[in-house]
Design an enzyme around this catalytic site. Structure first.
Site, PDB file in Angstrom:
ATOM      1  N   LYS A 180      28.688 -20.890 -21.185  1.00  0.00           N
ATOM      2  CA  LYS A 180      28.585 -22.436 -21.091  1.00  0.00           C
ATOM      3  C   LYS A 180      26.510 -23.127 -20.920  1.00  0.00           C
ATOM      4  O   LYS A 180      26.223 -22.664 -19.394  1.00  0.00           O
ATOM      5  CB  LYS A 180      29.326 -23.022 -19.757  1.00  0.00           C
ATOM      6  CG  LYS A 180      29.629 -24.382 -20.415  1.00  0.00           C
ATOM      7  CD  LYS A 180      29.643 -24.937 -21.370  1.00  0.00           C
ATOM      8  CE  LYS A 180      30.622 -24.693 -22.132  1.00  0.00           C
ATOM      9  NZ  LYS A 180      30.421 -24.353 -23.907  1.00  0.00           N
ATOM     10  N   GLN A 228      35.126 -28.426 -18.211  1.00  0.00           N
ATOM     11  CA  GLN A 228      35.962 -27.489 -17.688  1.00  0.00           C
ATOM     12  C   GLN A 228      35.796 -27.450 -16.187  1.00  0.00           C
ATOM     13  O   GLN A 228      36.945 -27.018 -15.844  1.00  0.00           O
ATOM     14  CB  GLN A 228      35.370 -25.953 -18.495  1.00  0.00           C
ATOM     15  CG  GLN A 228      35.695 -26.570 -19.923  1.00  0.00           C
ATOM     16  CD  GLN A 228      34.186 -26.831 -20.792  1.00  0.00           C
ATOM     17  OE1 GLN A 228      33.482 -27.770 -20.091  1.00  0.00           O
ATOM     18  NE2 GLN A 228      33.710 -25.958 -21.795  1.00  0.00           N
ATOM     19  N   GLY A 251      37.706 -20.696 -24.162  1.00  0.00           N
ATOM     20  CA  GLY A 251      37.382 -19.510 -22.890  1.00  0.00           C
ATOM     21  C   GLY A 251      37.468 -18.102 -24.236  1.00  0.00           C
ATOM     22  O   GLY A 251      38.109 -18.037 -24.303  1.00  0.00           O
ATOM     23  N   ASP A 309      29.889 -15.603 -22.822  1.00  0.00           N
ATOM     24  CA  ASP A 309      30.881 -15.837 -24.296  1.00  0.00           C
ATOM     25  C   ASP A 309      30.356 -14.526 -25.060  1.00  0.00           C
ATOM     26  O   ASP A 309      31.389 -14.339 -26.317  1.00  0.00           O
ATOM     27  CB  ASP A 309      30.584 -17.224 -24.521  1.00  0.00           C
ATOM     28  CG  ASP A 309      31.337 -18.161 -24.268  1.00  0.00           C
ATOM     29  OD1 ASP A 309      31.139 -19.173 -23.244  1.00  0.00           O
ATOM     30  OD2 ASP A 309      32.521 -18.604 -24.657  1.00  0.00           O
ATOM     31  N   ARG A 333      34.408 -21.337 -34.058  1.00  0.00           N
ATOM     32  CA  ARG A 333      33.593 -22.077 -32.851  1.00  0.00           C
ATOM     33  C   ARG A 333      32.470 -20.363 -33.301  1.00  0.00           C
ATOM     34  O   ARG A 333      32.722 -19.393 -33.210  1.00  0.00           O
ATOM     35  CB  ARG A 333      34.456 -21.480 -31.707  1.00  0.00           C
ATOM     36  CG  ARG A 333      34.896 -23.118 -31.356  1.00  0.00           C
ATOM     37  CD  ARG A 333      35.299 -23.056 -30.149  1.00  0.00           C
ATOM     38  NE  ARG A 333      34.305 -23.467 -29.362  1.00  0.00           N
ATOM     39  CZ  ARG A 333      34.720 -24.166 -27.759  1.00  0.00           C
ATOM     40  NH1 ARG A 333      35.202 -23.627 -27.470  1.00  0.00           N
ATOM     41  NH2 ARG A 333      32.803 -24.123 -27.154  1.00  0.00           N
TER      42      ARG A 333
HETATM   43  O1  MRU Z   1      33.571 -23.886 -24.393  1.00  0.00           O
HETATM   44  P1  MRU Z   1      34.348 -23.403 -23.833  1.00  0.00           P
HETATM   45  O2  MRU Z   1      34.884 -23.949 -22.915  1.00  0.00           O
HETATM   46  O3  MRU Z   1      35.218 -21.847 -24.374  1.00  0.00           O
HETATM   47  O4  MRU Z   1      33.351 -22.286 -23.096  1.00  0.00           O
HETATM   48  C1  MRU Z   1      33.607 -21.234 -22.247  1.00  0.00           C
HETATM   49  C2  MRU Z   1      32.495 -20.558 -21.555  1.00  0.00           C
HETATM   50  O5  MRU Z   1      31.373 -21.436 -21.314  1.00  0.00           O
HETATM   51  C3  MRU Z   1      33.262 -19.811 -20.747  1.00  0.00           C
HETATM   52  O6  MRU Z   1      32.410 -19.681 -19.562  1.00  0.00           O
HETATM   53  C4  MRU Z   1      33.672 -17.792 -21.316  1.00  0.00           C
HETATM   54  O7  MRU Z   1      33.581 -18.503 -21.953  1.00  0.00           O
HETATM   55  C5  MRU Z   1      33.761 -16.542 -20.073  1.00  0.00           C
HETATM   56  S1  MRU Z   1      35.815 -17.422 -20.141  1.00  0.00           S
HETATM   57  C6  MRU Z   1      36.051 -15.531 -19.547  1.00  0.00           C
END
Ligand code: MRU
Length: 366
Positions: A260, A208, A55, A249, A95
Site C-alpha cells: 500500500k 484501511q 488484500g 501485494d 485489480r
Molecule cells: O488496496 P488494498 O486494501 O487491497 O491493499 C492491501 C495492502 O496493501 C495489504 O498490505 C497487502 O495486500 C498485504 S495483505 C496481507
C-alpha cells in the site's frame, strides 16, 4: 478470527447453497457488519474492484471462487477454451497489483485444461478454490509461527517491556482468510503473553489502517493506537517503535516489495533509525518471474474520488465529505515499491529469509 466473539473467515461457501459465495463486506467496517452474497463472476469482479474484499491473499481466493461462479453460469454449449480465457481476462482486469489474483486464475485454468465436461471442470474449480482458501489459512498460521520469535527476541531484550510494532494498511486477517500476514506473529505473541502494542497507520486514502486494522485488533483485544500516516518517522526518532511489520501485494524475485502507498516512506524512516523492517507474506505473493520490482510491478491508479472525499460515520450512516477544491486535479496511486535493500527480512510460511534473489529462489522449491 473473531468478531463480537464469533469466529469468521472473510469468505466462505454458503451453507446448503454451494452456488453462492458469502463474504464479509469490508466497505462498511468498522461501522456495520454486513455479509454479501456473490452469485456470478460479475459480482466477484465488482467485489474485487470496488474493494468489498481486498488484500492480496483474499483477492486470490475470491478470484478462484469467481472463476467457479463464472463456469457455473455457462452451459455445455458455450464452454470453450476461448470462453474460459475471456472469463479469466475479465476477472484479472479487476485489480492489477496483487499477483495472487493472476496466480489463482492461472492455477484454475491449468487444472481444467485437460478436462472436457463442464460439470467436471466446475467440480475441479470448486475444489481448487476451497484448497486455495485452506492453504492461505495454513500459510498465515505458519507466518505467525515463524514471525513470533522476532517479537519474542525484542521482548526479551527489553526485559518483558512492551514491544511496539508499526504496521501500515491492513495486512490482517481481513486481507486474508484468517490470522493475517503482518498480524499473525502479533496475534501469536499476544496469545503467548508477550506485551505488544501496535502503531496503526491510518493509511489514506481508503483508511484501511484506521478502519480495518484498528477494528480487528480491537476485536482481538490487542493494544493499539491509530496514528496519521506521517507520524511514524517521529515515533521512530523518539525510540517508540521497536519494529515494523507490513504485508505485500507483490514481491519480485529480487525482493522488492509492492505494498500500500506509503510503505516505502516507512522503510526509509526505519532504515534511518536502525529499526528492523519486516515484510510478512505468503509465497503466493511472490512473482518469481519478475526480477526488478521497482521497474516492473504494475501500480494501480484508482478513482480520484477516493482522495477528494473522506468517508466516515455520521448520524448512523456512511457519509462522504469533500476535503479539497472540487476542480483541483488528483493523483491516486494505490501502491509503492520498497527496494529489497531496505527490508530486514521476509517472513513466509516456510520461514524467515533475506529479501534477495538467492534466498527467494529457495522458497520456490517444494
Ligand atoms: O488496496 P488494498 O486494501 O487491497 O491493499 C492491501 C495492502 O496493501 C495489504 O498490505 C497487502 O495486500 C498485504 S495483505 C496481507
Amino acid at each position: 478470527m473473531k468478531i463480537n466473539g464469533k469466529h469468521y473467515h472473510t469468505i466462505w461457501v454458503k451453507e446448503n447453497d454451494p452456488k453462492t459465495i458469502q463474504i464479509i463486506d469490508q466497505r462498511f467496517l468498522p461501522f456495520e457488519f454486513k455479509i454479501k452474497e456473490l452469485k456470478s463472476i460479475e459480482d466477484t469482479f465488482l467485489a474485487i474492484k470496488e474493494m468489498w474484499v481486498r488484500g492480496a491473499p483474499l483477492i486470490g481466493v475470491a478470484a478462484a471462487y469467481g472463476m467457479y461462479l463464472g463456469l457455473l453460469n455457462l452451459t455445455e454449449k458455450d464452454v470453450s477454451r476461448n470462453k474460459i480465457q475471456e472469463l479469466a481476462d475479465y476477472l484479472e482486469s479487476s485489480r492489477p497489483t496483487a499477483v495472487n489474483l493472476k496466480f489463482a486464475i492461472e492455477l484454475v485454468i491449468k487444472r481444467i485444461e485437460s478436462v472436457n465436461a463442464l460439470s467436471a471442470k466446475i467440480k475441479i474449480v470448486f475444489e481448487t478454490a476451497n484448497q486455495l482458501k485452506s492453504d492461505e489459512i495454513e500459510n498465515c498460521r505458519l507466518i505467525g509461527t515463524h514471525g513470533f520469535p522476532l517479537i519474542e527476541k525484542i521482548s526479551k531484550a527489553k526485559k518483558g517491556e512492551q514491544v511496539n510494532i508499526l504496521t501500515h494498511c491492513n495486512a490482517g486477517w481481513l486481507a486474508c482468510v484468517d490470522y493475517g500476514t503482518a498480524t499473525a506473529p502479533i496475534y501469536l505473541a499476544h496469545e503467548k503473553g508477550i506485551k505488544v502494542h501496535v502503531w496503526v497507520d491510518e493509511t489514506r486514502p481508503r483508511n484501511q489502517g484506521a478502519r480495518l486494522t484498528a477494528f480487528e485488533l480491537e476485536q482481538q483485544g490487542i493494544p493499539h493506537t491509530v496514528i496519521t500516516d506521517n507520524t511514524g518517522g517521529l515515533l521512530m526518532q523518539k525510540g517508540m517503535v521497536d519494529m515494523v511489520i507490513v504485508g505485500s501485494d507483490r514481491t519480485s524475485a529480487n525482493g522488492d516489495v509492492a505494498n500500500k502507498i506509503g510503505t516505502y516512506l516507512k522503510a526509509l524512516a526505519a532504515q534511518d533509525n536502525s529499526i528492523p523492517f519486516y515484510v510478512a507474506l505468503p509465497i503466493s505473493t511472490i512473482d518469481f518471474d519478475m526480477i526488478d520490482g521497482i521497474k516492473n510491478i504494475p501500480i494501480e491508479q484508482r478513482n480520484e474520488d477516493e482522495v477528494k472525499y473522506v468517508e466516515g460515520w455520521n448520524e448512523n450512516k456512511l457519509t462522504k465529505v469533500r476535503i479539497m477544491p472540487e476542480n483541483s486535479p488528483v493523483a491516486n496511486y494505490g501502491f509503492d515499491v520498497t527496494p529489497a535493500k531496505y527490508i530486514t527480512a521476509l517472513i513466509t510460511e516456510k520461514g524467515v529469509c533475506n529479501a534477495c534473489e538467492n534466498d527467494i529462489k529457495n522458497l520456490n522449491i517444494d
